[in-house]
Design a protein around this motif. Structure first.
Motif, PDB file in Angstrom:
ATOM      1  N   ILE A 209       0.875  -1.182   0.000  1.00 27.61           N
ATOM      2  CA  ILE A 209       0.000   0.000   0.000  1.00 27.61           C
ATOM      3  C   ILE A 209       0.907   1.225   0.000  1.00 27.61           C
ATOM      4  O   ILE A 209       1.784   1.329   0.853  1.00 27.61           O
ATOM      5  CB  ILE A 209      -0.909   0.011   1.249  1.00 27.61           C
ATOM      6  N   HIS A 210       0.728   2.118  -0.952  1.00 25.14           N
ATOM      7  CA  HIS A 210       1.716   3.182  -1.117  1.00 25.14           C
ATOM      8  C   HIS A 210       1.096   4.471  -1.657  1.00 25.14           C
ATOM      9  O   HIS A 210      -0.072   4.501  -2.037  1.00 25.14           O
ATOM     10  CB  HIS A 210       2.817   2.708  -2.075  1.00 25.14           C
ATOM     11  N   GLU A 211       1.956   5.503  -1.695  1.00 22.72           N
ATOM     12  CA  GLU A 211       1.641   6.728  -2.419  1.00 22.72           C
ATOM     13  C   GLU A 211       2.666   6.837  -3.540  1.00 22.72           C
ATOM     14  O   GLU A 211       3.731   6.238  -3.475  1.00 22.72           O
ATOM     15  CB  GLU A 211       1.776   7.940  -1.481  1.00 22.72           C
ATOM     16  N   ASP A 212       2.339   7.605  -4.585  1.00 23.87           N
ATOM     17  CA  ASP A 212       3.273   7.735  -5.701  1.00 23.87           C
ATOM     18  C   ASP A 212       4.134   8.988  -5.605  1.00 23.87           C
ATOM     19  O   ASP A 212       5.051   9.175  -6.389  1.00 23.87           O
ATOM     20  CB  ASP A 212       2.512   7.744  -7.027  1.00 23.87           C
ATOM     21  N   GLY A 213       3.824   9.878  -4.678  1.00 22.73           N
ATOM     22  CA  GLY A 213       4.628  11.089  -4.515  1.00 22.73           C
ATOM     23  C   GLY A 213       4.211  12.221  -5.431  1.00 22.73           C
ATOM     24  O   GLY A 213       4.982  13.156  -5.641  1.00 22.73           O
ATOM     25  N   TRP A 274      -4.195   6.487   0.207  1.00 21.72           N
ATOM     26  CA  TRP A 274      -3.124   5.620  -0.273  1.00 21.72           C
ATOM     27  C   TRP A 274      -3.744   4.654  -1.280  1.00 21.72           C
ATOM     28  O   TRP A 274      -4.968   4.608  -1.435  1.00 21.72           O
ATOM     29  CB  TRP A 274      -2.492   4.850   0.906  1.00 21.72           C
ATOM     30  N   HIS A 275      -2.941   3.862  -1.953  1.00 19.30           N
ATOM     31  CA  HIS A 275      -3.529   2.922  -2.911  1.00 19.30           C
ATOM     32  C   HIS A 275      -2.684   1.662  -3.078  1.00 19.30           C
ATOM     33  O   HIS A 275      -1.519   1.608  -2.668  1.00 19.30           O
ATOM     34  CB  HIS A 275      -3.760   3.585  -4.270  1.00 19.30           C
ATOM     35  N   TYR A 276      -3.306   0.669  -3.700  1.00 15.55           N
ATOM     36  CA  TYR A 276      -2.652  -0.628  -3.902  1.00 15.55           C
ATOM     37  C   TYR A 276      -3.373  -1.354  -5.021  1.00 15.55           C
ATOM     38  O   TYR A 276      -4.540  -1.055  -5.322  1.00 15.55           O
ATOM     39  CB  TYR A 276      -2.743  -1.455  -2.599  1.00 15.55           C
TER      40      TYR A 276
HETATM   41 FE   LIG Z   1       1.056   3.647  -7.359  1.00 17.73          FE
END
Ligand SMILES: [Fe+2]
Length: 302
Positions: A209-213, A274-276
């Protein structure tokens, strides 16, 4: 389009940061022509060696935990490609046959990609698109992705045409609806193929699970799903307790997308998204399973 307001109703609390789940049809773009034009290009994307190099290092550090520090010393230079696999030979040679088999498996290419960046200027509701050429791609995030990755530039016949420019203008329009006074947006597009085989899962989000910045992202505009199960797109909200709660999930079909606020929006809107995307696996294990998407990062410049 489904928005954060619809999602708020479903989860029973207010999600303030912008989310748009929709499709090319919402942009009044002819879906059939669009997909037909872009699909063939995914056959000729370049291998993403960065993903493999990262996985190899993690694997060797786990097996040879006593040498983790020495291995880590090569992490950045090996990842960035300034040194070759030779620096890892002394550990690779010591793998037993089981471990070697696993190592070879994770060394197989499961992701291919190319990149193209643009600036969209807005004058009196008219959008002007210009391509810009970047040397490297660095993400404003806290993990290995800050290291420099140089991805192949997408060919001009693919991304410098009315069809693609129309899409970029519509995407800039989504951002302008949220921030009516903006004048200039940078959009970077990532053409990505994820490949899975019988025993190898295809990961488009190996970092979890992350952010892309970026300020806004279109995490995926799906172009093709072929012989796969999985790839459920998920949106999370980081709550006060620092947990990330799933607020929306959907398996996107070709022509569909998710647009959402990505980084820094907690200061603007008060919600941290956030996304995944879940891994893919082939349905018919005798053939590879494939998912092709275009992902976008969007940052307001003026
Ligand atoms: Fe992403």
């Amino acid at each position: 389009m489904i928005t954060e307001k619809d999602i708020s109703k479903t989860v029973g609390r207010t999600i303030k940061s912008p989310i748009r789940v929709g499709g090319l049809r919402d942009f009044k773009i002819n879906q059939v022509s669009f997909l037909d034009f872009f699909k063939p290009f995914f056959e000729s994307l370049e291998d993403d060696h960065y993903l493999v190099r990262g996985k190899q290092i993690v694997f060797l550090k786990t097996i040879f935990s006593e040498d983790a520090e020495s291995i880590e010393k090569f992490h950045k230079s090996y990842f960035e490609g300034t040194v070759s696999t030779d620096v890892l030979t002394r550990w690779i040679e010591r793998l037993n046959s089981d471990q070697k088999q696993k190592f070879d498996q994770l060394s197989m290419i499961t992701r291919q990609r190319s990149i193209a960046s643009f600036e969209v200027e807005i004058w009196d509701d008219t959008f002007f698109v210009e391509r810009i050429l970047h040397k490297g791609f660095e993400q404003d995030v806290d993990d290995f992705r800050v290291w420099k990755r140089v991805f192949t530039q997408a060919p001009s016949q693919l991304v410098e045409n009315d069809l693609f420019f129309e899409l970029l203008k519509k995407m800039a329009g989504l951002v302008k609806e949220i921030h009516p006074d903006i004048r200039k947006i940078q959009i970077t597009s990532h053409f990505m193929r994820t490949i899975s085989r019988e025993t190898i899962k295809g990961e488009n989000a190996p970092e979890g699970i992350h952010e892309d910045g970026a300020q806004y992202i279109m995490s995926a505009l799906v172009i093709n799903r072929q012989n796969i199960e999985g790839a459920e797109s998920q949106i999370y909200e980081k709550t006060n307790s620092a947990d990330k709660e799933l607020v929306y999930k959907k398996i996107l079909d070709p022509g569909e997308f998710i647009f959402q606020a990505d980084t820094g929006e907690e200061f603007t809107f008060g919600n941290d998204l956030w996304h995944y995307v879940t891994p893919i696996a082939p349905i018919d294990v005798l053939k590879p399973g494939i998912r092709d998407i275009i992902g976008f990062d969007m940052d307001i410049l003026e």
